[in-house]
Design an enzyme around this catalytic site. Structure first.
Site, PDB file in Angstrom:
ATOM      1  N   ILE A  13      63.858  34.447  25.505  1.00 35.13           N
ATOM      2  CA  ILE A  13      63.240  35.434  26.407  1.00 35.13           C
ATOM      3  C   ILE A  13      63.811  35.292  27.823  1.00 35.13           C
ATOM      4  CG2 ILE A  13      61.042  36.136  27.466  1.00 35.13           C
ATOM      5  CD1 ILE A  13      59.673  35.207  24.809  1.00 35.13           C
ATOM      6  N   GLY A  75      59.584  26.934  28.120  1.00 36.27           N
ATOM      7  CA  GLY A  75      58.434  26.471  27.353  1.00 36.27           C
ATOM      8  C   GLY A  75      58.882  25.816  26.060  1.00 36.27           C
ATOM      9  N   SER A 118      51.107  33.504  25.892  1.00 39.64           N
ATOM     10  CA  SER A 118      51.254  33.708  24.443  1.00 39.64           C
ATOM     11  C   SER A 118      49.961  34.274  23.890  1.00 39.64           C
ATOM     12  CB  SER A 118      51.540  32.379  23.745  1.00 39.64           C
ATOM     13  OG  SER A 118      51.469  32.545  22.335  1.00 39.64           O
ATOM     14  N   TYR A 157      49.729  23.513  22.072  1.00 37.08           N
ATOM     15  CA  TYR A 157      50.398  24.761  22.474  1.00 37.08           C
ATOM     16  C   TYR A 157      49.359  25.801  22.903  1.00 37.08           C
ATOM     17  CZ  TYR A 157      53.524  28.780  22.390  1.00 37.08           C
ATOM     18  OH  TYR A 157      54.256  29.892  22.763  1.00 37.08           O
TER      19      TYR A 157
HETATM   20  P1  NAI Z   1      63.669  29.298  23.707  1.00 43.54           P
HETATM   21  O1  NAI Z   1      63.581  27.952  23.094  1.00 43.54           O
HETATM   22  O2  NAI Z   1      64.661  30.272  23.206  1.00 43.54           O
HETATM   23  O3  NAI Z   1      63.851  29.156  25.296  1.00 43.54           O
HETATM   24  C1  NAI Z   1      63.077  28.265  26.035  1.00 43.54           C
HETATM   25  C2  NAI Z   1      63.925  27.721  27.176  1.00 43.54           C
HETATM   26  O4  NAI Z   1      63.110  26.797  27.923  1.00 43.54           O
HETATM   27  C3  NAI Z   1      65.178  26.947  26.696  1.00 43.54           C
HETATM   28  O5  NAI Z   1      66.337  27.421  27.334  1.00 43.54           O
HETATM   29  C4  NAI Z   1      64.863  25.518  27.081  1.00 43.54           C
HETATM   30  O6  NAI Z   1      66.015  24.740  27.421  1.00 43.54           O
HETATM   31  C5  NAI Z   1      63.928  25.709  28.276  1.00 43.54           C
HETATM   32  N1  NAI Z   1      63.158  24.479  28.487  1.00 43.54           N
HETATM   33  C6  NAI Z   1      62.400  23.822  27.578  1.00 43.54           C
HETATM   34  N2  NAI Z   1      61.972  22.661  28.092  1.00 43.54           N
HETATM   35  C7  NAI Z   1      62.450  22.595  29.359  1.00 43.54           C
HETATM   36  C8  NAI Z   1      62.376  21.626  30.386  1.00 43.54           C
HETATM   37  N3  NAI Z   1      61.742  20.447  30.204  1.00 43.54           N
HETATM   38  N4  NAI Z   1      62.985  21.876  31.565  1.00 43.54           N
HETATM   39  C9  NAI Z   1      63.681  23.028  31.756  1.00 43.54           C
HETATM   40  N5  NAI Z   1      63.793  23.983  30.817  1.00 43.54           N
HETATM   41  C10 NAI Z   1      63.198  23.764  29.621  1.00 43.54           C
HETATM   42  O7  NAI Z   1      62.190  29.891  23.583  1.00 43.54           O
HETATM   43  P2  NAI Z   1      61.579  31.346  23.832  1.00 43.54           P
HETATM   44  O8  NAI Z   1      61.016  31.802  22.566  1.00 43.54           O
HETATM   45  O9  NAI Z   1      62.499  32.191  24.605  1.00 43.54           O
HETATM   46  O10 NAI Z   1      60.330  30.948  24.743  1.00 43.54           O
HETATM   47  C11 NAI Z   1      60.170  31.369  26.081  1.00 43.54           C
HETATM   48  C12 NAI Z   1      58.683  31.353  26.398  1.00 43.54           C
HETATM   49  O11 NAI Z   1      58.030  32.319  25.588  1.00 43.54           O
HETATM   50  C13 NAI Z   1      57.997  30.022  26.128  1.00 43.54           C
HETATM   51  O12 NAI Z   1      57.090  29.756  27.189  1.00 43.54           O
HETATM   52  C14 NAI Z   1      57.241  30.280  24.845  1.00 43.54           C
HETATM   53  O13 NAI Z   1      56.099  29.478  24.731  1.00 43.54           O
HETATM   54  C15 NAI Z   1      56.883  31.737  25.009  1.00 43.54           C
HETATM   55  N6  NAI Z   1      56.560  32.422  23.769  1.00 43.54           N
HETATM   56  C16 NAI Z   1      57.488  32.535  22.783  1.00 43.54           C
HETATM   57  C17 NAI Z   1      57.163  33.171  21.606  1.00 43.54           C
HETATM   58  C18 NAI Z   1      58.127  33.327  20.478  1.00 43.54           C
HETATM   59  O14 NAI Z   1      57.718  33.745  19.383  1.00 43.54           O
HETATM   60  N7  NAI Z   1      59.405  33.048  20.658  1.00 43.54           N
HETATM   61  C19 NAI Z   1      55.816  33.733  21.401  1.00 43.54           C
HETATM   62  C20 NAI Z   1      54.925  33.578  22.509  1.00 43.54           C
HETATM   63  C21 NAI Z   1      55.307  32.942  23.655  1.00 43.54           C
END
Ligand code: NAI
Length: 259
Positions: A13, A75, A118, A157
């Site tokens: 995202i 996240g 979320s 979560y």
């Molecule tokens: P993703 O895993 O593709 O991207 C998450 C990014 O956060 C990664 O680039 C990662 O390196 C970064 N990250 C994680 N830990 C970190 C840290 N300690 N320091 C700096 N950066 C860090 O995941 P996605 O799906 O794009 O998730 C983005 C947000 O959307 C999250 O907050 C997730 O909880 C939320 N979300 C995602 C859903 C899904 O189905 N993919 C559904 C609902 C919410």
């Protein structure tokens, strides 16, 4: 040209948000665990106090202390290495950054903050959970300890997303008078590496795969990013303190009478 910082910019995202905001004319400062070649970016670990402070200091430097937008996407999901990390990144990694960048946002032009929450925030277990209460009390040591003792990643979560949503709405009430809008976008299931890892997980995979939105499919990251881009525009100038579900109807399916 607005300057907008985006956490979690390297994947899913966050990467889609960077691409769409850049197309809409924003100068992007990305923040993730690694830097990105496509735009100005900062490497910082948002799970630690030092990493968060490092990110804040570098955003001040790179924005010359003036920020028009902040989008918090970084996240961890249920496959995180441990439950404490979920709390540290999803709650404290967001609230510390938003608070730490307040002075830069105050200098911005109609500044806007979007936090990615979320649909999981509305699970029954989340709101009254002591972990969520410890987060809202700013007690990182207790919240992390409870999460690691519990070892229920889905509860950590949901609690982290409930707490960060509640905190964002409280912050919206405090900051509205200072011209900084704060909103939450609550996705359902989005096809990203985080979601793929959840679908592949031995413990949670079946439940994740079977939880399908009424619209009949999961979303692409771009469908979340377009809503974030709208919220970061002046077209959304009166949307403040809101939680926008972008979930294909999942929240409606679970709690049609709560809105
Ligand atoms: P993703 O895993 O593709 O991207 C998450 C990014 O956060 C990664 O680039 C990662 O390196 C970064 N990250 C994680 N830990 C970190 C840290 N300690 N320091 C700096 N950066 C860090 O995941 P996605 O799906 O794009 O998730 C983005 C947000 O959307 C999250 O907050 C997730 O909880 C939320 N979300 C995602 C859903 C899904 O189905 N993919 C559904 C609902 C919410």
């Amino acid at each position: 040209m607005p300057t907008t910082a985006v956490t979690g910019s390297a994947s899913g995202i966050g990467a889609a948000v960077c691409a769409q905001l850049e197309k809409a004319g924003h100068t992007i400062i990305g923040i993730d665990r690694k830097t990105d070649d496509n735009f100005t970016s900062i490497a910082a670990d948002l799970s630690t106090a030092e990493g968060r402070q490092n990110a804040i200091d570098l955003v001040y430097q790179q924005s010359n202390g003036v920020l028009d937008g902040l989008v918090c996407c970084a996240g961890l999901g249920v496959t995180a290495p441990n439950c404490g990390l979920i709390v540290e990144v999803n709650y404290f990694g967001v609230t510390s950054l938003v608070t730490g960048l307040y002075d830069a946002l105050r200098q911005g032009e109609q500044a806007s903050v979007v936090v990615i929450g979320s649909v999981a925030a509305n699970q029954q277990v989340a709101a009254p959970h002591p972990m969520a209460l410890a987060m809202l009390d700013s007690d990182e040591a207790l919240a992390t300890k409870l999460a690691n003792e519990d070892q229920q990643a889905h509860i950590a979560y949901a609690a982290s997303k409930f707490a960060v949503t509640s905190w964002s709405r409280q912050t919206a009430v405090k900051w509205g008078g200072n011209g900084i809008r704060v909103n939450v976008v609550a996705p359902g299931a989005v096809e990203t590496p985080l979601h793929q890892a959840s679908k592949d997980d031995a413990r949670y995979g079946e439940a994740v795969r079977n939880f399908v939105a009424p619209i009949g499919r999961n979303s692409e990251a771009e469908e979340i990013a377009s809503v974030v881009t709208f919220l970061q525009s002046n077209q959304a100038s009166f949307i403040h303190g809101s939680v926008l579900f972008v979930d294909g109807g999942m929240d409606a399916m679970m709690r049609a009478n709560s809105f």
